[in-house]
Structure formats: structure tokens, C-alpha cells
Design an enzyme around this catalytic site. Structure first.
Site, short mmCIF file in Angstrom:
data_model
loop_
_atom_site.label_atom_id
_atom_site.label_comp_id
_atom_site.label_asym_id
_atom_site.label_seq_id
_atom_site.Cartn_x
_atom_site.Cartn_y
_atom_site.Cartn_z
N VAL A 12 0.84 -1.20 0.00
CA VAL A 12 0.00 0.00 0.00
C VAL A 12 0.87 1.25 0.00
O VAL A 12 0.63 2.20 -0.76
CB VAL A 12 -0.94 0.01 1.24
CG1 VAL A 12 -1.68 1.34 1.34
CG2 VAL A 12 -1.94 -1.14 1.17
N ASN A 32 11.85 -0.45 7.13
CA ASN A 32 12.97 -1.31 7.55
C ASN A 32 12.99 -2.63 6.76
O ASN A 32 13.75 -3.52 7.09
CB ASN A 32 12.93 -1.58 9.06
CG ASN A 32 11.75 -2.46 9.45
OD1 ASN A 32 10.89 -2.76 8.63
ND2 ASN A 32 11.71 -2.86 10.71
N THR A 35 8.77 -6.55 6.04
CA THR A 35 7.85 -7.27 5.15
C THR A 35 7.77 -6.61 3.77
O THR A 35 7.10 -7.13 2.89
CB THR A 35 6.41 -7.32 5.74
OG1 THR A 35 5.93 -5.98 5.90
CG2 THR A 35 6.38 -8.05 7.07
N SER A 75 3.64 -1.59 9.20
CA SER A 75 3.22 -2.69 10.09
C SER A 75 3.16 -3.95 9.25
O SER A 75 2.67 -3.91 8.12
CB SER A 75 1.82 -2.43 10.66
OG SER A 75 1.34 -3.60 11.31
N ALA A 114 -3.02 4.26 9.38
CA ALA A 114 -3.58 3.12 8.64
C ALA A 114 -4.01 2.07 9.65
O ALA A 114 -3.19 1.34 10.20
CB ALA A 114 -2.54 2.54 7.69
N TYR A 145 -1.94 -8.11 16.45
CA TYR A 145 -2.24 -7.14 15.39
C TYR A 145 -3.51 -6.35 15.73
O TYR A 145 -3.49 -5.12 15.76
CB TYR A 145 -2.40 -7.91 14.09
CG TYR A 145 -2.65 -7.08 12.85
CD1 TYR A 145 -1.66 -6.26 12.32
CD2 TYR A 145 -3.87 -7.14 12.19
CE1 TYR A 145 -1.89 -5.52 11.16
CE2 TYR A 145 -4.11 -6.41 11.04
CZ TYR A 145 -3.12 -5.60 10.52
OH TYR A 145 -3.35 -4.87 9.38
N LYS A 149 -3.62 -2.38 16.77
CA LYS A 149 -4.27 -1.38 15.92
C LYS A 149 -5.37 -0.65 16.70
O LYS A 149 -5.58 0.55 16.53
CB LYS A 149 -4.85 -2.04 14.67
CG LYS A 149 -3.80 -2.53 13.66
CD LYS A 149 -3.20 -1.38 12.85
CE LYS A 149 -2.34 -1.92 11.71
NZ LYS A 149 -1.64 -0.83 10.99
N TYR A 159 -4.58 11.91 21.38
CA TYR A 159 -3.76 13.08 20.99
C TYR A 159 -4.66 14.17 20.41
O TYR A 159 -4.43 15.36 20.64
CB TYR A 159 -2.66 12.67 19.99
CG TYR A 159 -1.38 12.28 20.69
CD1 TYR A 159 -1.29 11.08 21.39
CD2 TYR A 159 -0.26 13.10 20.66
CE1 TYR A 159 -0.12 10.71 22.03
CE2 TYR A 159 0.92 12.75 21.31
CZ TYR A 159 0.98 11.55 22.00
OH TYR A 159 2.13 11.19 22.65
P1 NAD Z 1 3.16 -4.58 3.62
O1 NAD Z 1 3.72 -5.61 4.54
O2 NAD Z 1 3.30 -4.75 2.16
O3 NAD Z 1 3.71 -3.14 3.99
C1 NAD Z 1 4.07 -2.76 5.30
C2 NAD Z 1 5.41 -2.05 5.23
O4 NAD Z 1 5.78 -1.61 6.54
C3 NAD Z 1 6.55 -2.96 4.74
O5 NAD Z 1 7.29 -2.32 3.73
C4 NAD Z 1 7.38 -3.20 5.99
O6 NAD Z 1 8.74 -3.46 5.70
C5 NAD Z 1 7.16 -1.91 6.75
N1 NAD Z 1 7.39 -2.04 8.19
C6 NAD Z 1 6.82 -2.92 9.05
N2 NAD Z 1 7.30 -2.73 10.30
C7 NAD Z 1 8.18 -1.70 10.21
C8 NAD Z 1 9.00 -1.03 11.16
N3 NAD Z 1 9.02 -1.37 12.44
N4 NAD Z 1 9.76 0.00 10.73
C9 NAD Z 1 9.77 0.38 9.43
N5 NAD Z 1 9.01 -0.23 8.49
C10 NAD Z 1 8.23 -1.25 8.88
O7 NAD Z 1 1.60 -4.44 4.02
P2 NAD Z 1 0.47 -3.52 3.39
O8 NAD Z 1 -0.63 -4.40 2.96
O9 NAD Z 1 1.05 -2.56 2.43
O10 NAD Z 1 -0.03 -2.74 4.68
C11 NAD Z 1 0.25 -1.36 4.88
C12 NAD Z 1 -0.56 -0.85 6.06
O11 NAD Z 1 -1.95 -0.98 5.79
C13 NAD Z 1 -0.30 -1.59 7.36
O12 NAD Z 1 -0.33 -0.68 8.44
C14 NAD Z 1 -1.47 -2.55 7.46
O13 NAD Z 1 -1.77 -2.89 8.80
C15 NAD Z 1 -2.58 -1.73 6.83
N6 NAD Z 1 -3.64 -2.59 6.27
C16 NAD Z 1 -3.48 -3.24 5.07
C17 NAD Z 1 -4.49 -4.05 4.61
C18 NAD Z 1 -4.40 -4.78 3.30
O14 NAD Z 1 -5.32 -5.53 2.97
N7 NAD Z 1 -3.37 -4.61 2.49
C19 NAD Z 1 -5.67 -4.21 5.35
C20 NAD Z 1 -5.77 -3.57 6.57
C21 NAD Z 1 -4.77 -2.73 7.01
#
Ligand code: NAD
Ligand code: UDP
Length: 315
Positions: A12, A32, A35, A75, A114, A145, A149, A159
């Protein structure tokens, strides 16, 4: 605007960063790679407005200058991934959110969180409106998780109430599209990867559980619209098109042109039985609704994985 975006190398995050850069904003991406994928940054580095800082968003970030927005998307998001990183997942959503709220406050930026449809847990109300408080097992494996959240939402609104910080919170429902990690273990990536490899699709349990799938461009459009509206409480962003996992498996097979038998595997603990967003708030507040039907979005995603060749060739 100058925008700090955590999770920029993720699925995302990289789409959101690209959209913001195309609109002429400056984006400082933070990740970092726990994932995320380095290759997702290739879509961003051609923009002059993009810079990147490899760092752990759990800890205070040493970044200079003013920001208009601090957007927290870092995350682990896929259940198998956050189950492997339970403490990291809790820290980035709890401590990470606190440090980023402090940063937003110090730099007079607005804060964007998010969050997730997982705050509704295994929902007893269907579809789920923002007013539903949810049904989360606070000590089950998924709680690292879900509860983190939920805490991040609580902290963000605290805040807002304490300091008047401008905030936005979105609850993202299952989102898919190009740039997902094919190994992340989520259902769409598993099914597409399995279909392209010519393997049986793995359906957990009897496959009667439902999810509703949103194409990533629709999500990004909703995010950009919410940035322009002053509304601090959570907003659902998702596509109400709902499928059982068996229906989804058959659809992916049809679109990928495969027809192997389905392989049933055990249902993970506390797997929600149903999920579909009530998007009336987003419709009214943002004039937004998803535009990309699941069939079309899946075709685009399958085409991406074929073109990237990251999954292997069609049988
Ligand atoms: P993703 O795993 O592709 O992206 C998450 C990114 O965060 C990764 O690049 C990872 O390396 C980075 N990250 C994780 N922990 C970190 C840390 N401590 N420091 C720095 N970087 C860190 O997942 P996504 O699907 O792109 O999700 C993005 C956000 O959207 C997340 O917060 C997730 O909870 C939320 N979200 C996504 C979905 C979905 O369906 N894709 C649904 C609900 C919520
Ligand atoms: N699932 C499945 N086969 C897979 C991966 C997942 O049947 O190979 C199911 C999973 O049990 C859940 C749904 O698909 O009911 C969505 O899982 P995902 O991990 O994508 O996200 P969730 O919505 O559970 O966070």
C-alpha cells in the site's frame, strides 16, 4: 506538501507514495524492509520529490525539517507475517504510533493512521459500520495485530482530544493488487501464486468464510480524499463485493486458466467468519466508492505477477 510516510516499501505504501509524488508533493519514505520489498522503491526513486530513510519506525525517527503530514502505514499486515513477528507488530503499532504522533505534534503536521477492519475481530454485525465496537479475542494469536491497531486508534484520538492534533484514521478492508509480496501468505497472493505455478489452491477450512476485496487504486483514492476533509474519527475503506474463499478460489482459477482440485487445509485460530465494509460514511463524507470490480482487479494483479515473472511460469 512535505509528507513523511512509514511503510513506503510496502504494498500500500508504495502505491500511496507514487500517487502523492505524482501530485507534486515531497515524500520522505521510511521502511525497515521487514515485510516490504526493495523493488517497490523502484517506482518511487525516479521522482525528484522522493527521498528514503531506512529505519525502524518503532523508535523515534531522526528526521529534519517541517512536515505537513506524518502518515503511519508501517506494520506487518499479512496474518502469517504478523504471527511470526508478534512483538515487532505490537511495537510498531503501539510505540511507533506514539513516537510518530509526537513527531507530528512537534512539527505541526497532521497525523494519518492506517488501521484495519481487523479491529472488528470476528464480527457479529454484518456488514460492519464504523459504529460497531467489534468482537476481538484479546489474548488469541491475532490479538498482537488487532489489539495493537485498536490501541493505535485510541492513542491517535487521545492526541486529538488532548492537544487538538489534526488526525485521520482509516480502517482498511482486504486490499490487493500489483506490488504485493507473492510470498506474504495472504489469500489473494497465495491463490494467484498457486494458480500460476500450477499447484492446487489452498482453501483453509471449508472455505465458507467471507472477505470483501478492494483494489489498491480505490484505497489510495479514498486516502487522498480523506486528507482533504477534516474528520478525525475512523472511516472504513473497502469494497463491499463479498466472496466466500471457495468462490474466490474458483474465480482465480477461472481468470488464471487453471482447474486443479482445491486442497483444504486447517482453518487458522480465530479466523473471522465474515467481513464486509459498510461504506456509507465514506460515500457521504468523501463522495467515494470503489470503482474497480474484483474480476478486473484480479486480472490486473495476475497480469502483474506474470509480467514480473516472480512467481514462475504458467503451466
Ligand atoms: P506490507 O507488509 O506490504 O507493507 C508494510 C510495510 O511496513 C513494509 O514495507 C514493511 O517493511 C514496513 N514495516 C513494518 N514494520 C516496520 C517497522 N518497524 N519499521 C519500518 N518499516 C516497517 O503491508 P500492506 O498491505 O502494504 O499494509 C500497509 C498498512 O496498511 C499496514 O499498516 C497494514 O496494517 C494496513 N492494512 C493493510 C491491509 C491490506 O489488505 N493490504 C488491510 C488492513 C490494514
Ligand atoms: N485463506 C485461505 N487460503 C490461503 C490463505 C488464506 O483460505 O491460502 C483464508 C484465510 O483463512 C481467511 C481468508 O482467506 O479466511 C483471508 O485471509 P488473509 O490472510 O488474506 O487475510 P485476513 O482477512 O484473514 O486478515
Amino acid at each position: 506538501m512535505r509528507i513523511l510516510l512509514t511503510g513506503a516499501a510496502g504494498f500500500v505504501g508504495s502505491h500511496l507514495a507514487e500517487r502523492l509524488l505524482r501530485e507534486g508533493h515531497q515524500v520522505l519514505g521510511v521502511d525497515n524492509f521487514c515485510t516490504g520489498q526493495r523493488q517497490n522503491l523502484e517506482y518511487l526513486t525516479p521522482f525528484a520529490g522522493f527521498s528514503f530513510f531506512e529505519a525502524d519506525a518503532e523508535r523515534p525517527l531522526e528526521v529534519a525539517g517541517a512536515f505537513d503530514w506524518v502518515m503511519h502505514f508501517a506494520s506487518p499486515a499479512s496474518p502469517p507475517r504478523y504471527l511470526k513477528m508478534p512483538l515487532e507488530t505490537m511495537r510498531v503499532n503501539a510505540e511507533g504510533t506514539r513516537h510518530l504522533l509526537e513527531l507530528a505534534l512537534a512539527r505541526k503536521a497532521a497525523f494519518f493512521l492506517a488501521s484495519t477492519s481487523e479491529v472488528y475481530g470476528d464480527p457479529l454485525v454484518h456488514p460492519q459500520p464504523e459504529t460497531y465496537w467489534g468482537n476481538v479475542n484479546p489474548i488469541g494469536p491475532r490479538s498482537v495485530y488487532d489489539e495493537a491497531k485498536r490501541y493505535a486508534e485510541t492513542l491517535t484520538l487521545a492526541y486529538r482530544r488532548t492537544y487538538g492534533l489534526p488526525v485521520r484514521i482509516i480502517r482498511i478492508f482486504n486490499t490487493y493488487g500489483p506490488r504485493m509480496d507473492p510470498e506474504d501468505g495472504r489469500v489473494v497472493t497465495n491463490f494467484i501464486a498457486q494458480a500460476l505455478r500450477g499447484e492446487p489452491l489452498t482453501v483453509y477450512g471449508d472455505g465458507s468464510q467471507t472477505r470483501s476485496f478492494q483494489y489498491v487504486d480505490d484505497l489510495v483514492e479514498g486516502i487522498v480524499r480523506l486528507m482533504a476533509v477534516d474528520y478525525p474519527e475512523p472511516v472504513n475503506l473497502g469494497n463491499p463485493e463479498e466472496y466466500t474463499m471457495l468462490e474466490l478460489a474458483r474465480l482465480v482459477q477461472e481468470l488464471a486458466g487453471t482447474s486443479l482440485p482445491i486442497a483444504h487445509e486447517p482453518l487458522p485460530q480465530d479466523d473471522p467468519k465474515q467481513r464486509r465494509p459498510d461504506i456509507r460514511l465514506a460515500r457521504e463524507l468523501l463522495g467515494w466508492e470503489p470503482k474497480v470490480p474484483v474480476r478486473e482487479g484480479l486480472l490486473r494483479t495476475i497480469a502483474y505477477f506474470k509480467e514480473k515473472g516472480t512467481i514462475g511460469r504458467l503451466p
